[in-house]
Design an enzyme around this catalytic site. Structure first.
Site, mmCIF file in Angstrom:
data_model
loop_
_atom_site.group_PDB
_atom_site.id
_atom_site.type_symbol
_atom_site.label_atom_id
_atom_site.label_comp_id
_atom_site.label_asym_id
_atom_site.label_seq_id
_atom_site.Cartn_x
_atom_site.Cartn_y
_atom_site.Cartn_z
ATOM 1 N N ASP A 1 31.280 5.883 3.692
ATOM 2 C CA ASP A 1 31.556 7.176 4.334
ATOM 3 C C ASP A 1 30.497 8.172 3.835
ATOM 4 O O ASP A 1 29.736 7.869 2.910
ATOM 5 C CB ASP A 1 32.969 7.594 3.892
ATOM 6 C CG ASP A 1 33.489 8.837 4.595
ATOM 7 O OD1 ASP A 1 32.939 9.205 5.654
ATOM 8 O OD2 ASP A 1 34.452 9.441 4.071
ATOM 9 N N GLU B 1 25.662 10.543 5.907
ATOM 10 C CA GLU B 1 24.696 11.259 6.793
ATOM 11 C C GLU B 1 23.455 11.711 6.056
ATOM 12 O O GLU B 1 22.387 11.745 6.678
ATOM 13 C CB GLU B 1 25.406 12.452 7.445
ATOM 14 C CG GLU B 1 26.544 12.078 8.367
ATOM 15 C CD GLU B 1 27.806 11.627 7.627
ATOM 16 O OE1 GLU B 1 27.964 12.005 6.453
ATOM 17 O OE2 GLU B 1 28.608 10.880 8.206
ATOM 18 N N ASP C 1 36.152 12.385 11.876
ATOM 19 C CA ASP C 1 37.377 13.167 11.679
ATOM 20 C C ASP C 1 37.874 13.828 12.958
ATOM 21 O O ASP C 1 37.665 15.014 13.190
ATOM 22 C CB ASP C 1 37.127 14.226 10.602
ATOM 23 C CG ASP C 1 36.759 13.573 9.279
ATOM 24 O OD1 ASP C 1 36.929 12.335 9.154
ATOM 25 O OD2 ASP C 1 36.298 14.280 8.379
HETATM 26 C C1 NOJ Z 1 35.674 11.857 5.425
HETATM 27 C C2 NOJ Z 1 36.044 10.740 6.347
HETATM 28 O O1 NOJ Z 1 35.610 10.993 7.641
HETATM 29 C C3 NOJ Z 1 37.537 10.506 6.282
HETATM 30 O O2 NOJ Z 1 37.871 9.437 7.123
HETATM 31 C C4 NOJ Z 1 37.964 10.243 4.849
HETATM 32 O O3 NOJ Z 1 39.343 10.090 4.799
HETATM 33 C C5 NOJ Z 1 37.521 11.379 3.955
HETATM 34 N N1 NOJ Z 1 36.113 11.564 4.080
HETATM 35 C C6 NOJ Z 1 37.874 11.141 2.494
HETATM 36 O O4 NOJ Z 1 37.171 10.059 1.998
#
Ligand code: NOJ
Length: 948
Positions: free
Chosen positions: A528, A531, A605
């Site tokens: 995660d 970017e 998200d």
């Molecule tokens: C951002 C991610 O997009 C999300 O899916 C994740 O739960 C959070 N970071 C925490 O790691």
């Protein structure tokens, strides 16, 4: 009410991004001058040469003082029929420039994107021929037959790509090519006093606006730009094409909208600059987490495309214009799409695909950037995630309850809270004191654990991962060439620099079972924030003047950053233990062209509302046509608390995402399927069972993606490229080659939907077997109560299922198959099954079953799809076990009357036996169907059933 949305002002608009603004202004200036505008770029005729499929020359740009700046150009004609145009800047190539601010950055334009992205397809077409050449142009035929031709016009420079004597794609046709050449900064004296006009100092002597050439500020951050202005931009026109698709990742329709304002159009170009966008907006050209600069244009019976290989921040303007036609001609007027590509730095490097079908494009694009990796079989099952499962006991409890409620699932996920204070490769000593017994409990039913590992490494004493990375100098540097420090989940952090081969070697050591203690063979990975997300950085990411390995500026490589991290993790996962050759499963948030080789992506998200559910479908479809089909959205929605109906509909939609994972924000209420209570738990379970029964078909669809780049779920223009009324449809999909046509319900209180029908074939309702009253190019209404998903079967297909409900994909591995035959209007059908061990790379050594099923003239037969003799394959453990797997049932939908009998004969490998038939005559709109029970034919062997 529109949900809370992204703070849009945290992210740049084109006019806040200096190079975008400059190039848009360049375009405005050109169009203001319209007929008198002429591109200042021309080919120096004497510089042109052609050899072995490559045409080379120098483009000169005439600048104000008459000086000519040189840009070497190479046009490569590839064997595949793809053409590539690369343009560099001679002076920067020679490193003959001065950097400002004592920068350590490289002087050249970034030219290494291809090292990360391109894996094949570069063989030159040595038979390509210059068929005409003079002082004003060169015409080259290429691509094997006489169909393709590229015409390079010298002055002004313009390139015309033609197929069958017709122009399809033009470069610099509107004269917007703009390569900002290197120039020294001329220091001006600062005028003082009130009367000094704000912009007086921002114009060069020749009147150009240099206000964003030498540095640029946004949101309190200043980018030092040691190399000055260096953007590249060019117009690319798709002549006679009204629709363009691709360039993920954005929200909105798959058919891209215009970006220069006007009714229903965007006002901003589509932006590609991988960013952690908090609570993103829908229907927007705003950038998201990943970037694939591959655009396809489509019209009736013709597709062409362009892949813009540049890893820097990129913007794409789109304008559609009616073509001026000869007023005397009676033909239909056509529309062309004019695009304008603008990148901040790097070389210009563009690949041109001439189709003519969407399938040709995805195939050839995949030849260059790689095809989707064959997935771990479990990973196409259902994933249960949330931020966070709070302890190892919690995980075990969820696992038990899923079983108690008989809800199939394969994977449970751990978000960042499992770590000891966000130190990756550690476990929280209190809540995850016993990761091994947790992993073992999951393994007892073949289930997996996915843990998150992000690229920011906590900067804290006594954390060996950090001290190691820093002492070995494996982190990204800042503009002063010191280790860059920023803010992310752990607080103060440093970022591993996966452009550095040594960092990748080191990264591997962290995943060894004896280093990352508590991980087991059933532990997989989630990458995660790659970017990368930097909470206190400009636009929540890294400063562009940061320095990576090889002294490339972050600006040059930004969009590749996520891929390099994903890649390092992939390499680490395949080398966890010597001799353990298993396919990794790694989910990534950030991606670039090529990331499809490394795992799955999700759309980040999203929010728990109906609009985001609806938005997920075009996003997933767009990933599919852009070469990265292993895609999904957070089922249930990440932010917020979905109501039960939304959950039901989201699961019913999610079963049609190639990657299906439920996920939820840390502040949201628990929502595992069993939490909902009846009838909703049952509704979700029913949807999941449908997904699980179709896993053999999903796996086969992934196999096609792996072999030729076909999307796993397919939009209508891709499957039916001649049906114009379906080109823009992006809320329904075909699953692989199964003929299954789904249109999930994405609106509250809606209990029916209209499915667009692409052809004259017969369509059956999946559940009721009703024959739908369809008409080509028209919509048909399908009812869907809250427990049902609108799903049709197109006549003419055969698809595999496994019908015994079990707790996981792993538990179904050696179950017998059901084949569903949907008989076409003409009485025929065909389909495929591909299966392998779903785990190792043994498939690359022939350890797979690949069957072709065909129904014609009342004979249903199964043959090896590649004509291999099954007996000639030396079988390993998996293939051996498969030798005892059978076709148990054949369900014939739209059964011919000849099947109205007690039994039919099956013949296989020299033996013949009778199979019982249960025939159901058509009634009340339901088609006739027959169930052939206990078929008893081995899945890996040839057999024939006579329906007559
Ligand atoms: C951002 C991610 O997009 C999300 O899916 C994740 O739960 C959070 N970071 C925490 O790691």
């Amino acid at each position: 009410m529109r949900p809370v949305s992204v703070k849009e002002h945290d992210f740049k608009k084109c006019d806040q991004s200096g190079f975008c603004k400059r190039n848009r202004a360049f375009a405005d200036n050109a169009s203001a001058q319209s007929s008198t505008w002429s591109s200042p770029y021309d080919i120096i005729p004497e510089s042109a040469s052609f050899k072995d499929g490559q045409w080379q020359a120098v483009i000169a740009k005439t600048i104000n003082d008459g000086e000519r700046v040189r840009f070497p150009i190479t046009v490569s004609l590839l064997k595949s029929g793809v053409a590539r145009i690369s343009v560099d800047e001679e002076r920067r190539q020679k490193k003959d420039i001065e950097l400002r601010h004592n920068s350590k950055a490289r002087k050249e334009r970034y030219n290494e994107a291809e090292n990360w992205v391109i894996v094949g397809g570069l063989d030159l077409d040595k038979k390509a021929q210059v068929v005409f050449q003079d002082k004003s142009q060169a015409n080259i035929k290429y691509g094997g037959d006489d169909k393709l031709e590229v015409i390079i016009k010298y002055s002004p420079f313009e390139v015309d790509f033609r197929r069958d004597e017709e122009s399809h794609i033009k470069f610099n046709d509107r004269g917007l090519l703009n390569m900002e050449h290197w120039r020294p900064k001329i220091e001006k004296e600062n005028k003082e006093g009130e009367e000094a006009k704000a912009d007086e100092n921002t114009k060069t002597d020749s009147g150009e606006d240099e206000s964003t050439w030498w540095d640029e500020s946004f949101g309190g951050n200043t980018d030092s730009k040691p190399r000055g202005p260096e953007s590249i931009a060019m117009d690319i026109s798709f002549t006679g094409y009204e629709q363009v698709f691709g360039i993920p990742e954005h929200t909105g329709s798959i058919s891209l909208r215009q970006t220069r304002g006007g009714d229903g159009n965007h006002n901003e170009p589509y932006r590609l600059y991988n960013t952690d966008v908090f609570e993103y907006v829908l229907d927007s050209p705003m950038t998201l987490y990943g970037a694939i600069p591959f655009m396809q244009a489509h019209r009736k019976d013709s597709s062409v495309g362009v892949f813009w290989l540049n890893a820097a921040e990129t913007w794409v303007d789109i304008v559609k214009e009616k073509d001026s036609k000869n007023p005397l001609s009676l033909g239909k007027s056509t529309t062309s799409t004019h695009t304008h590509w603008i990148s901040e730095s790097g070389i210009l490097d563009a690949f041109v695909f001439m189709g003519p079908t969407p399938r040709d494009l995805t195939k050839k694009y995949g030849e260059l950037t790689g095809y989707t990796a064959m997935p771990q079989e479990f990973s196409i099952g259902y994933h249960q995630c949330r931020w966070n499962y709070i302890s190892d006991d919690d995980v075990k409890d969820v696992d038990r309850r899923m079983d108690k409620y008989k809800i199939p699932y394969d994977v449970i996920w751990l978000d960042i809270e499992y770590t000891d204070e966000k130190k990756y490769f550690t476990w929280d000593p209190h809540s995850f004191a016993d990761p091994v017994s947790m992993g073992q409990q999951l393994d007892a039913h073949g289930r997996k654990l996915v843990v998150i590992i992000d690229p920011h490494i906590k900067k804290v004493d006594g954390y060996p991962v950090s001290s190691n990375m820093l002492s070995k100098d494996l982190a990204v540097h800042n503009k002063e060439d010191e280790i860059f420090e920023g803010w992310c989940w752990p607080g103060s952090s440093n970022w591993v620099d996966c452009f550095n081969p040594k960092a990748n070697e080191w990264w591997k050591t962290l995943f060894k079972y004896d280093f990352f203690k508590g991980t087991l063979e059933n532990t997989f990975l989630w990458n995660d924030m790659n970017e990368p997300s930097v909470f206190n950085g400009p636009e929540t990411t890294m400063p562009k003047d940061n320095i990576h390995f090889g002294n490339w500026e972050h600006r040059d490589v930004h969009n590749l950053n996520g891929l390099t991290f994903h890649n390092a993790s992939w390499e680490a996962m395949v080398s966890r233990r010597k001799g353990e050759r298993r396919r990794p499963f790694i989910l990534t948030r950030s991606f670039y062209a090529g990331s499809q080789r490394l795992g799955a992506m999700w759309t980040g998200d999203n929010q728990a509302n109906w609009e985001h559910l609806a938005a997920s479908i075009p996003m997933v479809l767009n990933q599919g046509i852009s070469g990265f089909p292993f895609a999904g959205a957070d089922v249930g929605g990440f932010f917020g608390n979905p109501d039960k109906d939304l959950m039901a509909r989201w699961y019913q939609a999610g079963i049609f995402y190639p990657f299906m994972r439920a996920h939820a924000h840390i502040d949201s209420r628990r929502r595992e399927p069993y939490m909902l209570g009846e009838p909703y738990t049952e509704i979700l379970t029913k949807a999941l069972r449908l997904r699980y029964s179709l896993l053999p078909s999903w796996y086969t669809a992934f196999f096609h993606a792996n072999r030729d780049g076909s999307p796993v779920v397919r939009p209508m223009f891709w499957t039916h490229p001649s049906e114009e009324s379906g080109f823009a449809i992006d809320d329904q999909l075909f699953l692989g080659t199964t003929g299954l046509l789904a249109k999930p319900i994405v609106e509250k209180d809606k209990f029916s939907t209209d499915i667009w029908i692409p052809d004259d074939e017969v369509y059956f309702d999946y559940t009721s077997l009703q024959v739908m009253k369809t008409q080509k190019g028209k919509k048909v209404t399908v009812d869907a109560a809250i427990d049902a998903v609108p799903l049709l079967m197109r006549g003419g297909h055969i698809f595999p299922r496994r019908d015994i409900p079990r707790r996981s994909a792993a538990a179904m591995r050696f179950d017998d198959y059901t084949l569903v035959v949907t008989v076409s209007k003409g009485g025929s059908a065909e389909g495929e099954l591909y299966a392998d061990d779903g785990d190792t790379f043994d498939n690359e050594n022939g350890q797979y079953v690949y069957r072709k099923f065909q129904l014609a003239d009342n004979i249903l037969k199964s043959t090896d799809a590649e004509g291999r003799d099954p007996k000639s394959i030396k079988a390993g453990t998996w293939l051996n076990a498969m030798r005892d797997v059978y076709v148990d049932r054949v369900v014939v939908v739209g059964a011919p009357a000849t099947l109205n009998q007690q039994e039919v004969l099956i013949e296989s490998e020299g033996r013949t036996w009778a199979v019982k038939v249960e025939y159901h005559a058509a009634e009340k709109g339901r088609t006739a169907f027959a169930v052939l029970g206990r078929v008893g034919a081995k899945i890996g062997e040839d057999w024939t059933i006579n329906f007559a």
